[in-house]
Scaffold this active site. Sequence first.
Site, PDB file in Angstrom:
ATOM      1  N   GLN A  68       5.648 -11.572   3.595  1.00  0.00           N
ATOM      2  CA  GLN A  68       5.610 -10.382   4.452  1.00  0.00           C
ATOM      3  C   GLN A  68       6.729 -10.420   5.498  1.00  0.00           C
ATOM      4  O   GLN A  68       6.548  -9.964   6.633  1.00  0.00           O
ATOM      5  CB  GLN A  68       4.235 -10.252   5.121  1.00  0.00           C
ATOM      6  CG  GLN A  68       3.146  -9.825   4.154  1.00  0.00           C
ATOM      7  CD  GLN A  68       3.414  -8.434   3.564  1.00  0.00           C
ATOM      8  OE1 GLN A  68       4.062  -7.592   4.174  1.00  0.00           O
ATOM      9  NE2 GLN A  68       2.885  -8.194   2.374  1.00  0.00           N
ATOM     10  N   SER A  69       7.888 -10.916   5.123  1.00  0.00           N
ATOM     11  CA  SER A  69       9.002 -11.003   6.064  1.00  0.00           C
ATOM     12  C   SER A  69       9.563  -9.614   6.401  1.00  0.00           C
ATOM     13  O   SER A  69      10.001  -8.878   5.504  1.00  0.00           O
ATOM     14  CB  SER A  69      10.102 -11.857   5.433  1.00  0.00           C
ATOM     15  OG  SER A  69      11.302 -11.725   6.169  1.00  0.00           O
ATOM     16  N   ASN A  70       9.555  -9.283   7.674  1.00  0.00           N
ATOM     17  CA  ASN A  70      10.213  -8.044   8.121  1.00  0.00           C
ATOM     18  C   ASN A  70      11.729  -8.177   7.986  1.00  0.00           C
ATOM     19  O   ASN A  70      12.423  -7.211   7.708  1.00  0.00           O
ATOM     20  CB  ASN A  70       9.879  -7.760   9.590  1.00  0.00           C
ATOM     21  CG  ASN A  70       8.397  -7.551   9.808  1.00  0.00           C
ATOM     22  OD1 ASN A  70       7.796  -6.685   9.194  1.00  0.00           O
ATOM     23  ND2 ASN A  70       7.794  -8.357  10.683  1.00  0.00           N
TER      24      ASN A  70
ATOM     25  N   ALA B  70      13.365  -9.857   5.703  1.00  0.00           N
ATOM     26  CA  ALA B  70      13.746  -9.647   4.302  1.00  0.00           C
ATOM     27  C   ALA B  70      13.788  -8.151   3.999  1.00  0.00           C
ATOM     28  O   ALA B  70      14.752  -7.646   3.416  1.00  0.00           O
ATOM     29  CB  ALA B  70      12.757 -10.371   3.381  1.00  0.00           C
TER      30      ALA B  70
END
Length: 344
Positions: free
Chosen positions: A85-87, A89
């Site tokens: 859930q990387s913002n 990325a």
Amino acid sequence: MIDTRSQIASHFPTVPLIEGATPIRRLSRLESLCGADRQNIAIYVKRDDLGEIGGGGNKLRKLELLLGKALADGADTVITIGGIQSNHARLTAAACARHGLACELMLADMVPRHDVAYRNNGNVMLDDLFGAKVHRLAPNVDALAAAQDRAVALREQGRRAMVVPSGGSSPLGALGYVRCALEVIEQEAILGTTFERVVVPNGSSGTQAGLVAGFHLAGRGAQTVNAYSVLADRDVTHARTVQLAGETLALLGHSASALSADDVVIDGAHRGEAYGIPTQGMLDAVRLLARSEGLLLDPVYSGKAFAGLLADIRAGAVPAGTSVLYVMTGGTPGLFAYREAFAG
Ligand SMILES: *Cc1c(COP(=O)(O)O)cnc(C)c1O
């Protein structure tokens, strides 16, 4: 030595990902609901969640410089790393789409959440929409090493790949938040307010390090910036932030040793059990800001930092009369990944 926004712009290539200064507004309803008004504390937010593309968020400021360098160096592909859930990325994928770069994401299992929403909704769904190639790494794989290996493999195929570190938090990425500090100081003059305290979450540390370097450059005292750590524990985060802030100053031709460890202010008490694991304070803070102001925090970073700010105001730890600026860092897509945490 480089000291101003225009000098930064002329020394470092950038791509535009944010239009103009992000707005600052006061949260009067929240002030009365959390008791800040009775202590004469003013709470403002800076809307760094309102980027022009990709759903917005703090990573865009870093990517303005990081992709500026990628394009100047002739790269055709950007590879970066993060959690599912990387913002960071997601915003790298969006910014690459905007600037015609291919994007590959090495996503690691950093958080023990196994429900469908966490694994497939929110940011990771958007990564795919923005056309990034997503690699889901097996447990215990070193994501940065995997990214570097992938860059070598792509180069062997004649591609020109650049690796961006976790959170975009290199000294070059942190320059995006030096620019933000200088932008805040310009906005203070227009608003007729001086912010004695600027509050942010600290994950990979580039946001705080950049702000610390920027307020220091402007002669305003790096301790203006108060962060709540949400990823590593407080001491690890602190050491990394001191180091990165110094390296960021050095990139601008200033002495890194002008900053001392005391200049970097970080509270580690609101992370909870670990990175990405919900806390009651986070759930309450996200709901309070949504219901009082119609604004969205996120479950992993800004919800925990805002919970820290509210706890400090309620405990009397913020001096009466302070003007607080909370930098909203984005992360809204994460709310959809944490649907189950909010269902209770
Ligand atoms: C990455 C992120 C942060 C933390 O910023 P760092 O520069 O990594 O410390 C805060 N909020 C959101 C929403 C983020 O995505």
